[in-house]
Write a protein that holds these residues in place. Structure first.
Motif, PDB file in Angstrom:
ATOM      1  N   ILE A 380       0.841  -1.191   0.000  1.00  0.00           N
ATOM      2  CA  ILE A 380       0.000   0.000   0.000  1.00  0.00           C
ATOM      3  C   ILE A 380       0.876   1.241   0.000  1.00  0.00           C
ATOM      4  O   ILE A 380       2.085   1.167   0.186  1.00  0.00           O
ATOM      5  CB  ILE A 380      -0.959   0.025   1.219  1.00  0.00           C
ATOM      6  CG1 ILE A 380      -0.162  -0.083   2.524  1.00  0.00           C
ATOM      7  CG2 ILE A 380      -1.992  -1.088   1.113  1.00  0.00           C
ATOM      8  CD1 ILE A 380      -1.021   0.017   3.777  1.00  0.00           C
ATOM      9  N   ALA A 381       0.254   2.401  -0.214  1.00  0.00           N
ATOM     10  CA  ALA A 381       0.997   3.655  -0.250  1.00  0.00           C
ATOM     11  C   ALA A 381       1.615   3.969   1.110  1.00  0.00           C
ATOM     12  O   ALA A 381       1.181   3.471   2.152  1.00  0.00           O
ATOM     13  CB  ALA A 381       0.078   4.791  -0.686  1.00  0.00           C
ATOM     14  N   ARG A 382       2.627   4.815   1.104  1.00  0.00           N
ATOM     15  CA  ARG A 382       3.282   5.234   2.347  1.00  0.00           C
ATOM     16  C   ARG A 382       2.444   6.243   3.118  1.00  0.00           C
ATOM     17  O   ARG A 382       2.519   6.321   4.343  1.00  0.00           O
ATOM     18  CB  ARG A 382       4.627   5.878   2.014  1.00  0.00           C
ATOM     19  CG  ARG A 382       5.692   4.921   1.527  1.00  0.00           C
ATOM     20  CD  ARG A 382       6.931   5.704   1.138  1.00  0.00           C
ATOM     21  NE  ARG A 382       8.005   4.827   0.692  1.00  0.00           N
ATOM     22  CZ  ARG A 382       9.066   5.250   0.036  1.00  0.00           C
ATOM     23  NH1 ARG A 382       9.187   6.548  -0.254  1.00  0.00           N
ATOM     24  NH2 ARG A 382      10.005   4.413  -0.346  1.00  0.00           N
ATOM     25  N   GLY A 383       1.684   7.050   2.408  1.00  0.00           N
ATOM     26  CA  GLY A 383       0.910   8.092   3.060  1.00  0.00           C
ATOM     27  C   GLY A 383       0.783   9.291   2.157  1.00  0.00           C
ATOM     28  O   GLY A 383       1.010   9.206   0.940  1.00  0.00           O
ATOM     29  N   TYR A 384       0.435  10.432   2.754  1.00  0.00           N
ATOM     30  CA  TYR A 384       0.199  11.661   2.009  1.00  0.00           C
ATOM     31  C   TYR A 384       1.350  12.642   2.217  1.00  0.00           C
ATOM     32  O   TYR A 384       1.798  12.863   3.347  1.00  0.00           O
ATOM     33  CB  TYR A 384      -1.118  12.296   2.453  1.00  0.00           C
ATOM     34  CG  TYR A 384      -2.313  11.413   2.205  1.00  0.00           C
ATOM     35  CD1 TYR A 384      -2.872  11.303   0.932  1.00  0.00           C
ATOM     36  CD2 TYR A 384      -2.876  10.656   3.232  1.00  0.00           C
ATOM     37  CE1 TYR A 384      -3.956  10.478   0.694  1.00  0.00           C
ATOM     38  CE2 TYR A 384      -3.957   9.830   3.008  1.00  0.00           C
ATOM     39  CZ  TYR A 384      -4.499   9.740   1.735  1.00  0.00           C
ATOM     40  OH  TYR A 384      -5.567   8.915   1.507  1.00  0.00           O
ATOM     41  N   TYR A 385       1.790  13.221   1.139  1.00  0.00           N
ATOM     42  CA  TYR A 385       2.919  14.131   1.184  1.00  0.00           C
ATOM     43  C   TYR A 385       2.603  15.346   2.047  1.00  0.00           C
ATOM     44  O   TYR A 385       1.604  16.038   1.836  1.00  0.00           O
ATOM     45  CB  TYR A 385       3.287  14.559  -0.243  1.00  0.00           C
ATOM     46  CG  TYR A 385       4.521  15.424  -0.332  1.00  0.00           C
ATOM     47  CD1 TYR A 385       5.761  14.923   0.066  1.00  0.00           C
ATOM     48  CD2 TYR A 385       4.453  16.722  -0.815  1.00  0.00           C
ATOM     49  CE1 TYR A 385       6.902  15.704  -0.020  1.00  0.00           C
ATOM     50  CE2 TYR A 385       5.589  17.516  -0.908  1.00  0.00           C
ATOM     51  CZ  TYR A 385       6.812  16.995  -0.503  1.00  0.00           C
ATOM     52  OH  TYR A 385       7.953  17.765  -0.579  1.00  0.00           O
ATOM     53  N   LYS A 386       3.422  15.595   3.044  1.00  0.00           N
ATOM     54  CA  LYS A 386       3.313  16.739   3.952  1.00  0.00           C
ATOM     55  C   LYS A 386       1.992  16.778   4.723  1.00  0.00           C
ATOM     56  O   LYS A 386       1.523  17.851   5.108  1.00  0.00           O
ATOM     57  CB  LYS A 386       3.516  18.054   3.187  1.00  0.00           C
ATOM     58  CG  LYS A 386       4.885  18.189   2.556  1.00  0.00           C
ATOM     59  CD  LYS A 386       5.235  19.613   2.192  1.00  0.00           C
ATOM     60  CE  LYS A 386       4.243  20.302   1.327  1.00  0.00           C
ATOM     61  NZ  LYS A 386       4.708  21.614   0.815  1.00  0.00           N
ATOM     62  N   THR A 391      -2.367  11.028   7.055  1.00  0.00           N
ATOM     63  CA  THR A 391      -1.697   9.741   6.914  1.00  0.00           C
ATOM     64  C   THR A 391      -2.001   8.836   8.099  1.00  0.00           C
ATOM     65  O   THR A 391      -2.325   7.656   7.934  1.00  0.00           O
ATOM     66  CB  THR A 391      -0.177   9.947   6.779  1.00  0.00           C
ATOM     67  OG1 THR A 391       0.093  10.688   5.585  1.00  0.00           O
ATOM     68  CG2 THR A 391       0.556   8.609   6.715  1.00  0.00           C
ATOM     69  N   ALA A 392      -1.937   9.382   9.320  1.00  0.00           N
ATOM     70  CA  ALA A 392      -2.195   8.582  10.520  1.00  0.00           C
ATOM     71  C   ALA A 392      -3.636   8.091  10.553  1.00  0.00           C
ATOM     72  O   ALA A 392      -3.905   6.949  10.960  1.00  0.00           O
ATOM     73  CB  ALA A 392      -1.884   9.404  11.770  1.00  0.00           C
ATOM     74  N   ARG A 393      -4.588   8.930  10.115  1.00  0.00           N
ATOM     75  CA  ARG A 393      -5.997   8.522  10.114  1.00  0.00           C
ATOM     76  C   ARG A 393      -6.280   7.454   9.075  1.00  0.00           C
ATOM     77  O   ARG A 393      -7.052   6.530   9.305  1.00  0.00           O
ATOM     78  CB  ARG A 393      -6.906   9.736   9.834  1.00  0.00           C
ATOM     79  CG  ARG A 393      -6.960  10.766  10.924  1.00  0.00           C
ATOM     80  CD  ARG A 393      -8.135  11.712  10.693  1.00  0.00           C
ATOM     81  NE  ARG A 393      -8.134  12.300   9.352  1.00  0.00           N
ATOM     82  CZ  ARG A 393      -7.540  13.451   9.040  1.00  0.00           C
ATOM     83  NH1 ARG A 393      -6.868  14.113   9.983  1.00  0.00           N
ATOM     84  NH2 ARG A 393      -7.597  13.940   7.815  1.00  0.00           N
ATOM     85  N   TRP A 403      -2.530  -0.794   7.865  1.00  0.00           N
ATOM     86  CA  TRP A 403      -3.675  -0.925   6.968  1.00  0.00           C
ATOM     87  C   TRP A 403      -3.961   0.405   6.272  1.00  0.00           C
ATOM     88  O   TRP A 403      -3.687   1.476   6.806  1.00  0.00           O
ATOM     89  CB  TRP A 403      -4.930  -1.333   7.733  1.00  0.00           C
ATOM     90  CG  TRP A 403      -4.931  -2.762   8.184  1.00  0.00           C
ATOM     91  CD1 TRP A 403      -4.381  -3.267   9.326  1.00  0.00           C
ATOM     92  CD2 TRP A 403      -5.519  -3.866   7.500  1.00  0.00           C
ATOM     93  NE1 TRP A 403      -4.584  -4.622   9.398  1.00  0.00           N
ATOM     94  CE2 TRP A 403      -5.299  -5.020   8.282  1.00  0.00           C
ATOM     95  CE3 TRP A 403      -6.226  -4.001   6.309  1.00  0.00           C
ATOM     96  CZ2 TRP A 403      -5.735  -6.279   7.907  1.00  0.00           C
ATOM     97  CZ3 TRP A 403      -6.682  -5.257   5.920  1.00  0.00           C
ATOM     98  CH2 TRP A 403      -6.433  -6.383   6.719  1.00  0.00           C
ATOM     99  N   LEU A 404      -4.561   0.321   5.118  1.00  0.00           N
ATOM    100  CA  LEU A 404      -5.151   1.465   4.439  1.00  0.00           C
ATOM    101  C   LEU A 404      -6.664   1.370   4.579  1.00  0.00           C
ATOM    102  O   LEU A 404      -7.270   0.355   4.212  1.00  0.00           O
ATOM    103  CB  LEU A 404      -4.790   1.462   2.946  1.00  0.00           C
ATOM    104  CG  LEU A 404      -5.687   2.306   2.042  1.00  0.00           C
ATOM    105  CD1 LEU A 404      -5.498   3.783   2.320  1.00  0.00           C
ATOM    106  CD2 LEU A 404      -5.444   1.984   0.576  1.00  0.00           C
ATOM    107  N   LEU A 405      -7.292   2.411   5.118  1.00  0.00           N
ATOM    108  CA  LEU A 405      -8.746   2.496   5.168  1.00  0.00           C
ATOM    109  C   LEU A 405      -9.204   3.312   3.965  1.00  0.00           C
ATOM    110  O   LEU A 405      -8.945   4.509   3.877  1.00  0.00           O
ATOM    111  CB  LEU A 405      -9.197   3.166   6.467  1.00  0.00           C
ATOM    112  CG  LEU A 405      -8.702   2.518   7.770  1.00  0.00           C
ATOM    113  CD1 LEU A 405      -9.232   3.290   8.975  1.00  0.00           C
ATOM    114  CD2 LEU A 405      -9.129   1.051   7.840  1.00  0.00           C
TER     115      LEU A 405
END
Length: 531
Positions: A380-386, A391-393, A403-405
């Motif tokens: 899955i993706a690492r998260g959102y840039y900046k 990202t934590a949510r 997990w990715l929700l």
């Protein structure tokens, strides 16, 4: 060689360099083409120019172009020097461009000269943006470099530093419910999350090259714009199969069919009804040879049953498929037989790391009827840039697993298939009842006088929210609200039927076909105040 898209493309170019990698078709269905070796050399020249302009590993290269060979070369060139390509929506106005240039920290920008006025107005607001490359003509912005000039004299050979499977790839989301966010991927996770599910998973990078070498003479056409992640990933999926990728500069339904006929396209990828419906109309009124076409795939948006059935009639023997996934999850599932938004969307997962998690973030038991949201772990993706908070949510750690929700509300059937009701962020709560816009939109688009529709909630003193629909009629034969009401009541529970209708000349969607719900809500509220 690493699980890195630049490494893999170079390996494929060395293995099947004489095979055609890319065709950029014009309105007549034909246009310039490059072999894998030629595209690799072209991207090398651009990569060396970016290096000479001061772009370094980890910095961002924005691309604001229509579909063209320069777009594909820009992605490859950035990856070759371990820079990060950034997709820019070419419909953005100055304020949106200022946001994206700044938010993405773009160091360089390739732009179509058609957009130069907007670029000139927005670029000064981005302090890190120091290098501009104009595509399609001479630049009018001081300091910008013409694309042909950028490549002139640059070596066609490689000579780049080693890359990593952990290098970053960023895809900016469409921003239909808020300003867009950059979704960050590691290269290996990106590869495996979007890998063709019909092929064995590669254990070594060399397996990808061998798959491309042994692939047949397949011709694939992603119709969506390359500023949409689905089209970028469809391009790499095709290249990793050794296929020829065909682009059309801008979406035109008749030009799509001319290109399919001229290039003998085998596999076509679109984004939902917004593309499929006008294509069906064009096919019905025209005369095109579609005998080469084997697969018609929708990804990023689901086909309604009415459009799917019509395509089936117009394209007998062609497999019509719906793929389920997101920018953050990759391609995760395929619609099962009989699935449609009007009847209920049911998908079978491609991989074992897809689940539906309840409100306690525990897996929903098959057949229990418990409602949760679709989630994926693994690649899955690492998260959102900046954006560490979002990202934590969105990417919580549950029992040691990340997990990715996805936000897609769903349940799990007895047979393990997943029934998806809709996107939680768009659900309408009317008098305590939940209405998923996708279901109502699909029913509306099944009416013969409706070309397109977007459903949203508007404030209501009694019910909290009421269902409203923004409708684009077919031609001049606009339906009446009474006709639509009767049609909806024959197919939906009463609380799901729109109470307000707004008729527009054209439904506002992104170039990738995604509905603009903010716009729809504003239009529906204005219509409600007039009634």
């Amino acid at each position: 060689m690493e699980f890195n898209h630049a490494d893999l493309f170079e390996g494929i170019a060395d293995a099947i360099g004489e095979r055609v990698a890319l065709v950029c078709a014009g309105p007549d269905g034909d246009g310039p083409r490059l072999t894998y070796a030629e595209l690799d050399a072209h991207a090398n020249r651009l990569a060396h120019h970016l290096e000479a302009a001061g772009v370094r590993a980890g910095q961002h290269v924005a691309v604001q172009l229509y579909n063209c060979l320069e777009y594909a070369a820009a992605i490859l060139a950035a990856l070759k020097i371990r820079a990060v390509p950034i997709n820019v929506n070419y419909r953005y106005v100055e304020s949106e461009l200022r946001y994206l240039y700044r938010d993405s920290d773009a160091a360089a920008l390739l732009y179509d000269v058609e957009f130069e006025e907007r670029v000139a107005a927005a670029a000064p607001a981005a302090p890190r943006l120091r290098h501009l490359i104009a595509v399609g003509g001479p630049p009018g912005i001081p300091g910008a470099v013409a694309y042909d000039e950028a490549l002139r004299g640059r070596p066609a050979t490689r000579g780049f530093p080693p890359r990593s499977a952990d290098d970053t790839y960023i895809i900016y989301t469409g921003g239909t419910t808020g300003m867009p966010k950059g979704v960050m991927w590691g290269m290996k996770d990106l590869l495996l999350a979007f890998y063709n599910p019909t092929l064995p998973r590669p254990e070594r990078p060399e397996d990808v090259v061998e798959q491309a070498r042994s692939g047949g003479p397949l011709v694939m056409m992603p119709v969506a714009p390359l500023m949409h992640g689905a089209a970028q990933m469809a391009t790499f999926i095709g290249w990793f199969m050794g296929a020829t990728i065909v682009y059309l500069r801008r979406f035109d339904p008749d030009a799509v069919w001319r290109t399919i006929e001229r290039q003998r396209v085998n596999s076509l990828t679109v984004t939902g009804d917004a593309m499929a419906r006008p294509m069906a109309d064009a096919l019905a009124r025209g005369s095109y040879d579609t005998s080469s076409l084997l697969v018609f795939v929708s990804t990023g948006a689901i086909l309604t049953g009415a459009v799917r059935d019509r395509l089936g009639e117009l394209l007998p023997g062609v497999a019509i498929m719906d793929r389920f996934g997101s920018t953050e999850s990759g391609s995760t599932a395929e619609a099962v037989a009989g699935s449609a938004p009007e009847k209920g969307l049911r998908f079978a997962a491609d991989v074992d790391d897809v689940a539906v998690l309840d409100e306690r973030l525990e897996p929903v038991k098959p057949g229990s009827g418990v409602i949760g949201q679709v989630a994926r772990t693994g690649h899955i993706a690492r998260g959102y840039y900046k954006d560490p908070e979002k990202t934590a949510r969105t990417f919580p750690v549950v029992n040691g697993r990340r997990w990715l929700l996805t936000g897609d509300i769903a349940t799990v059937e007895e047979d393990g298939s997943i029934t998806v009701f809709g996107r939680g962020s768009q659900v309408i709560n009317t008098g305590g009842e939940k209405v998923f816009p996708e279901e109502v939109e699909a029913v509306l688009k099944g009416h013969p006088k409706v070309f397109d529709a977007v459903v949203t909630g508007v404030p209501d003193e009694r019910w909290g929210s009421r269902v409203a629909a923004v409708v684009q009629p077919y031609g001049d034969a606009a339906p009446t609200p009474e006709e639509l009401d009767a049609h909806c009541r024959a197919n939906l529970s009463g609380y799901k039927v729109p109470r307000t209708y707004a008729f527009v000349a054209e439904v506002k969607r992104s170039p990738a076909g995604k509905a603009d719900y903010r716009w729809a809500r504003r239009i529906a509220e204005e219509a409600g105040r007039r009634t």
